[in-house]
Every structure is written in C-alpha cells, then in structure tokens.
Design an enzyme around this catalytic site. Structure first.
Site, PDB file in Angstrom:
ATOM      1  CG  HIS A  47      11.504 -39.009  59.921  1.00 27.86           C
ATOM      2  ND1 HIS A  47      12.316 -39.477  60.921  1.00 27.86           N
ATOM      3  CD2 HIS A  47      12.340 -38.492  58.993  1.00 27.86           C
ATOM      4  CE1 HIS A  47      13.586 -39.268  60.613  1.00 27.86           C
ATOM      5  NE2 HIS A  47      13.625 -38.667  59.431  1.00 27.86           N
ATOM      6  CD  GLU A  48      11.081 -37.729  55.400  1.00 33.03           C
ATOM      7  OE1 GLU A  48      11.699 -36.655  55.319  1.00 33.03           O
ATOM      8  OE2 GLU A  48      11.661 -38.830  55.543  1.00 33.03           O
TER       9      GLU A  48
END
Lengths: 503, 503
Positions: B267-268
């Site tokens: 996600h990051e």
C-alpha cells in the site's frame, strides 16, 4: 512603548528564531543519519531556505528597535539578571549580524560549500594545490568580515570573538605559549619512559554493534537522559539539539578502536549533559543556552578526558567491557587496559591524538591560521610552514599533504578562529575538575562506584544553568576563583602520567 | 508586469512553499520514527511555527496579484499545458485559503489537536459520550468552513471538494449505491461457499525483523527506489515525501499477521511509486505533484489489492517467504497461502477488512458523515445509527463503541469528506488495472515472473507524470475511456473470488 513590552516582544522573536534553528538542526542531523543518498540536493535547498529565513529574522531592524527600547531602562538595572544578560548577548549578535553585509554572508556560504568539495578532493589526492585557491579566497573573505566587524589589535581577534566572546589573540597566545613550555617536555618524558603500555590491546577485534551497546550503557550511566535524547550512528560524531527535550548524539565505531569509540561517545555526552542541563525557564534565550564554543567544548573534553581516561571510570566499566568482548579482553587486566587507554605518542593526526599531545596539534593550527589572517603567511607556503611547525612542536613532520595541512576540514568550512576553543575547553575542563574535586571530594573514587550524579549536579549549578550570564573567561573565574589558567591541566597530566609511566 | 515574469515569480513562490512543506513533512516523519518521547512538546511548537509560516505564505495577497497578472494572458492559451494547469490549481487553492478566515483555521487546528486526545481516551474506555462534544464541535466548525467556501447542493460537497476537486456527494452516492448492490450479495456468496481457506496459516509466528527484510525485498523488487527513499518502523504506516529524491515509507509488523504487514508495505509502496515517478521538471508545482487524495489512494490500493492479493505476486514471493519463515510455512503450499490471503468475512474493523467487504465499511462512514454535516443526524445518535448501518450493510453490529464509531481517528482529526476517497481509489485502481492489462497483456503472468517494470512505466506515463493536468474523474476517463465506474472493480472481484471459492 514600555520597556517590558518591548522586552517581551524581543524574547518572543528570539525564541521563534531559536525554534527555527532547531528545525535546521533536525535537517542536519537527518542528513548525517537516515537521509537516503538521493535526497542530497533537496536537502541543500531546504537548508538554504531556512538559512535565508534565519538571516532575515536575525537582521530584522525591528530587533534593533526593540533593543533600543529596552537598553537604559530599569529592566536592566541588575547586570547579572536574565533580562540584562539576554539583552547584552542579543545586542552583540545583532550588531555583528548587521555589520556584515548580506552579500558577504552569501559569498562565504557559497564559497565554503564549494571549498568543502575541493578540500575533500584535495585530501583524497593529497594535493594541496587543488585546495590552495579556495583557502586564499576564504582567508580573504574572512579578513573582509573581520574588517566589517572591527577589532582592537588584529583582524584574527574579530574571528575568535565570533566563537568566544571576550577572548582575543593575545590571551590565547599567552596561554598557548605557557602550555607549549610544559607539554613539549612532558610528552618527551612520557614517550622516553621505560615503562610503556601495550597499545595493541585496543586494536583487537571489538564488533561495532556491541560497541554501540556499550556506549549506550555508558551514556545512560553517567546521566545522559535517553528519553530526552538519542544515540545514532553517523560518519561524523556530533551532538545536536533538536530543541527542548530532544538532544541527539551520533557516534562512529571502528572494530579495531574500542577506546576511540567510547571516548567519542563521552565527548558527545559531555555536550549533551550541558544541553540537557540548561535552565528550562530560559530555554531559547541566551540565559538558557550554552555560553560559547569554548565552554561547550570544555564540557565535552571534561567527560572525554577527565572522566573517560580516568582510572575510576574504567574500574567501573571494564567488567562490562569484558562481558561484551570476552574474546578480546579475557586475558587483559583492568590496569593494563587503563594504561593502554592512556598511551602517549607524537602523531600526525589531531583527531587521533592522545590528551597530552592533542593541544600541541591545536597550537600549530592557531599559530598558522593567525599568520594566514594577518597576511604573515601566504596560503601557498602553508605546507612547508605546517611541516616546520610540526617538526618544532611534535618532533615529526608529515610526508604528505593529506597527513598534514589537509587533514582537517575546518578552514574549508570557513572556521578560522575556531581551533583555539578546543584547547581553551581543555584548560577550562581541568580548572573545573580541580574545583569540583575540592568541593566534592575524590572524584576518581566516585567514578569507580558509578556515582556521577553529584558531579553532574555540581556542573549543572555552576555551568549549565548559568547560561550566558558571564563571558566564559569570567565564568571560569567566578566558579574556580582563577582566570583561564593552564596549570590545573598541566598538574592533572603530570600527576596521572607521572604515576602511570613512573616518571 | 509581463505575464511570463509574473508566472516565474508565482512558481518561485510556490516552489519555496513546497520546500517548506517538505521540512514540515520531515518533522512529522521524525516524530513517528526516531524522536525521543521527551521531544513531544518542542515538536508541537516547531510544527505550529511552520504551519503559521505556510499559512502566511499561502494567503499572501501577492499570490492573488500574480495569478491576476497571468490569467487571461497568452501563457494559458493551451489549457492542458503546464502553465495553465499550475495556474488553475493554484487559483483554486488560493481562493479556498483566503475564503476561510484565519480564526477559523486556527480554531479547527486547536480543536482537532484536543479532540484527538479526547478520542484516544474515549476509544480506550469505549465510551462515546467522552468524544461526543468534540464531534459536535468539529462538525459545526467544518460546516462553517463549508459555508465560507461555498457549495452547489449541500455543505458536505465543499468538504469532499477539498480532497477530491471536481467530486460531489451526488456522484459519490451513485457510485456507492451501485457498489452496495453488487458487493453485499457477492460477500454473502463468498462467505457461504463450501470451500473456505485456512485463515489460521497467517496467524502463525512470523518474527517482525524478518517481515521487515521481506518487506524491503518486495518494495525493491516492484520498483521502489531505496536510494531515493527509506523503509522504517512506526506505529502508523505512512508514505511521506521529504522532497525530491527522498520519499519515506513506514510500516508496522505484527508477529501474528504476516499478510497484513506485506499488504501494508505494498500500500505504502504504491504511494511511493507515484511520488518517485512524478515529473522532475515540474517538481514542487501542481504539474509535478500527486493529483488528489483519491488518485493517490488509487495507487496505494492498486499495489495492495490488485498486486499484493494476486496469484502471480505470491507465486513469485512465496518461495522467499518460505525461506525466511520455514518454521511457519514449510508445510504450506503456495495455493493454500494465496487462498488464505484472500479470506473474506464480515468484520467490525475497517482497517483489518478484506478487499470485498472493505468498501462496505467506507460506505457506512460516507452515509453517516454526510448526514452529520447536513444536520440529518445528531452526534448523540451516532452510535445507534452506526449499529443500524453495520447491521444493514455487513450483517453484524458492534457491541461496543470502540469496535464501532470510535474505531477511526479521522473525524477527531477534522477529516470529514475524506473517507469516500478510499473507495474512489479502489474503483480507480480497478479501472486502471483493466486498462493496463488490455495494453500490456496478462499482468498476473508478469507478476509471477517478477516483471513489474512495464506496469510501473505504464502508470508513470498515464498517471504519475500527468500531475494535476486533469481532475481525477477526467484523468480516469482519458486513460481508461470511461468515467468513474464501479464495474471493473466488481468484475475483478467476481472473477478472482468466483474461481477461488468455486462460486
């Protein structure tokens, strides 16, 4: 406007400027510790922006107005009260900053940024000629700065004054001459002594990660508060205040240099204890800041030399060292280890020097930079002058520029007039130590029992919480009863090394 | 003044403001990662100072003057050229910032700072009544903000618009209704299927340090450049741009949740790839920035869901996982592992939800915050409304406030109108993925071979380097040929889960 309202506004502005300075400090710390390599260019832009903002604020004419409103008012009736101290220091800083035109400040910044790269290249190639034009330019710019600021006897005075208010070349020269007369023969007697330590002990294998553990334990044990600070790895050891409650030390470890790593940590811890012990009521103003470069250095050298090279300290910590590094220390006694930590020998590199010869390295730099600034020495002649001075002072001379006049980055950084504060710090530290021992009893015994709190409390009351109340030379007199004096340092060295080497 | 000179000054100012924003970002990142606990108060003062400086610059009337000089000039003839894009976005931001009075901005800042503490206490005690007055106050302040800014249909529109320019409640409501109609029955079919994964596999022991190693390898393998970024541990996972060449990801690992850790990193990394892929020529201006919260979120969810929950990804990385965690994965097949990663079940906590039910959680929040802002729901009635909405949407209801309306800190933070961007991101991600697959061929196969570069290049050209050229809803149309559309997401879920669960 009433003086007290003007004073309040002045302090509010100064605190805000201080806060911005701590933001700049975080940018620097991060660059040295965690910043990815790709962030270099961006970081330099961030730094330049903050430097611009700080310069703008520091030279804001409003500060001059506010100072004018306060000066001469009843607020400053007691010259030793915080308001008077703050106004005095802020006036000095403001006057200095408005006397130097912005164009000169920017040219110094630009030149030193480029000069640092040139210096690094020159050092890597051991070729002074690459750095020479930069040094010439820097000396010229710093001389111009001195002319803007003004001085009594020689332009170099104006440069010293920037780091150590109240000090001048003549005082430094007297102190250094006295030290030279004592230290040169002392170093000779030590190195010629029959009894010599086994320096090889310290070159055994000491894995870095465990050195870091050891360093962290030492820092905490002597009183550095890790809830209000950190210890990280970096190429350049440093102590950086990121603001109230946040003081960060960095260190570097070499698998083959255990003592060097510990002494570096204690050096930075000395700065850190000073920072953590400042008066919280005055934080962000001169009354709540470290007094001067020399006084700050005195605290670092106090813990590095007076504590970290003491027998008591090692009696306490050698068992922990042996637990952490059994493979290298199992066959070593605490006495032999302590003797090895205090090995003395003439060497070419200041940063690795022992505590007896260290100040001789500084003395050479003082002599040469003073001559450069006065015009008595041309930059082109520096390498040969360096060699002569080393030969005369330490009895050895470098074969290459890298081991000689290119070893330190200070001049490339524009730091002319800075070196004397190292020795001044050592002199102050010894004076303070002698006084503390007179007040608190045998400190070596306390160290051996792990008792550092009484000493830290003593320094807190007499040094940390005094902030900028006095100039450093006066604070030393207030605390020890004597102006700057080389004798306590010489006596401490003679006593310790006399006993160790059987002189 | 000529328009091009005005434009140059405008850009210079915007870039400087951007640089100051990255300094603020470093303060935030440092607070989450390395700042010692004692530095909290000082950090809040540093943040407040920078926020003040940024607000001052962002609302400087000079920006309005410069925008006025440029608007209507030939410089903006091509509405898709960088100058026109930058001026359009800067005008919108400037107008919004001057429409909201400083007193309101400060009150929101003060209130949310206190509300976050109240929320944390309320959640710890699972007692909504502690947080209720703060929520009331925040809703009132945000409604006042909406009134200052203006809106077409309802005040909530003005709040959405702050995060997703060009979007409004009506569009979101239509999209969410369509999703609800598809996702509720799909989730039911999946959870009722006879074939179910063994979720226990992922709750075995996966030591954090090795998860970090795994995460770092995954990040590098998919294209996150660790020379221009970092990966650190923090309580809150995040991706922070510290400026050009310096983008930092943080993650959190739980020994009993391996998949959660990897998906968080991906996600990051999705945010990070976007940041690292921005157009360097326009860095620091809207043409060189992430377009909107929703588009930024789409990149995060693209890598988390479309990549991290794909079979191809795990075919590539499961062997590495087994090497790192032999004690937990030796008896597990890649297929079983992949199935477990895609376990679906109705749950109470959004942050731990699977990709099928996740958007139902968001949908509940959208419905409730919209009603709060419009005045159709009183804060006092939130817990019961929350329970009803969960029962209706997910078929379960929380027994406590902590598991219910106190689970997220967004509202305490003043983030009303933010939640829809999560689902919008998921919808965009699926649209982009379908289009990328049409252009590049079977992506799952490419993932299985460790080929991520073609996809990153594709996203770079179509999304990253487009900066703010179009509003997000228009960019999606330009790239995929269709306006925001829930169907690609639904189709992707139906295809994958249909096959996995034998629906």
């Amino acid at each position: 406007m009433r003086a007290d309202k003007a004073y309040d506004e002045l302090i509010r502005r100064v605190r805000e400027e201080g806060l911005l300075t701590t933001v700049e400090a975080l940018l620097e710390w991060d660059e040295e510790t965690y910043m990815p390599s790709g962030g270099v260019e961006n970081r330099s832009e961030q730094m330049a922006l903050l430097a611009g903002l700080l310069h703008e604020r520091g030279t804001d004419p409003r500060i001059g107005e506010l100072l004018g409103e306060v000066e001469g008012s009843d607020l400053l009736a007691d010259p030793l009260a915080p308001a008077a101290v703050n106004v005095r220091v802020l006036r000095r800083e403001y006057d200095r900053s408005v006397l130097v035109p912005r164009s000169l400040v920017e040219e110094v910044a630009r030149t030193t940024a480029l000069a640092q790269k040139a210096w690094a290249t020159a050092r890597a190639e051991s070729k002074f000629s690459t750095f020479r034009p930069w040094l010439e330019k820097i000396v010229e710019l710093k001389r111009a700065e001195a002319e803007c600021v003004g001085y009594e006897n020689e332009p170099y005075d104006a440069l010293i004054e920037d780091f150590e208010p109240g000090l001048n070349s003549a005082v430094v020269a007297r102190l250094f001459d006295a030290l030279r007369r004592e230290l040169v023969p002392l170093a000779a007697r030590i190195t010629e002594a029959r009894r010599q330590p086994d320096g090889g002990l310290l070159r055994r294998h000491f894995p870095r990660e465990r050195q870091r553990t050891f360093g962290g334990r030492v820092a905490a044990a002597v009183g550095f508060d890790l809830d209000r600070g950190r210890l990280d790895l970096a190429v350049h050891p440093s102590c950086t205040s990121i603001g109230r409650g946040d003081c960060r030390i960095t260190a570097r470890f070499d698998d083959r240099d255990f003592a060097g790593g510990v002494l570096t940590i204690l050096h930075e811890v000395g700065h850190g204890l000073y920072e953590q012990g400042l008066d919280p009521a005055h934080y962000g103003t001169p009354m709540g800041e470290a007094l001067s470069v020399g006084m700050d250095e005195s605290q670092a050298r106090f813990w590095e030399n007076r504590v970290g090279r003491s027998r008591g300290f090692w009696e306490r910590f050698f068992p922990l060292a042996r637990d952490l590094f059994p493979e290298s220390l199992d066959d070593v006694s605490c006495s032999d280890f302590f003797f090895a930590v205090n090995r003395v020998s003439s060497s070419l590199i200041r940063a690795h020097a022992d505590e007896v010869t260290y100040n001789l390295h500084v003395l050479v730099r003082f002599e040469l930079e003073r001559a450069l600034v006065s015009g008595n020495l041309r930059a082109a002649d520096l390498p040969s002058a360096w060699g002569d001075a080393y030969q005369r002072t330490l009895g050895i001379a470098p074969a290459t520029d890298a081991e000689g006049c290119l070893q330190d980055g200070h001049w490339a950084d524009g730091l002319l007039g800075y070196f004397p504060t190292y020795t001044l710090g050592d002199v102050f530290a010894a004076q303070l130590f002698a006084r503390a021992e007179a007040d608190l009893g045998n400190l070596d015994e306390q160290f051996a029992h792990g008792e550092y709190a009484p000493l830290v409390r003593w320094l807190g009351e007499r040094v940390y919480r005094q902030g900028a109340r006095y100039p450093s030379t006066r604070l030393i007199e207030v605390v020890t009863g004597s102006p700057p004096d080389h004798r306590p340092l010489v006596r401490a060295l003679e006593a310790k090394y006399g006993a160790l080497y059987g002189l």
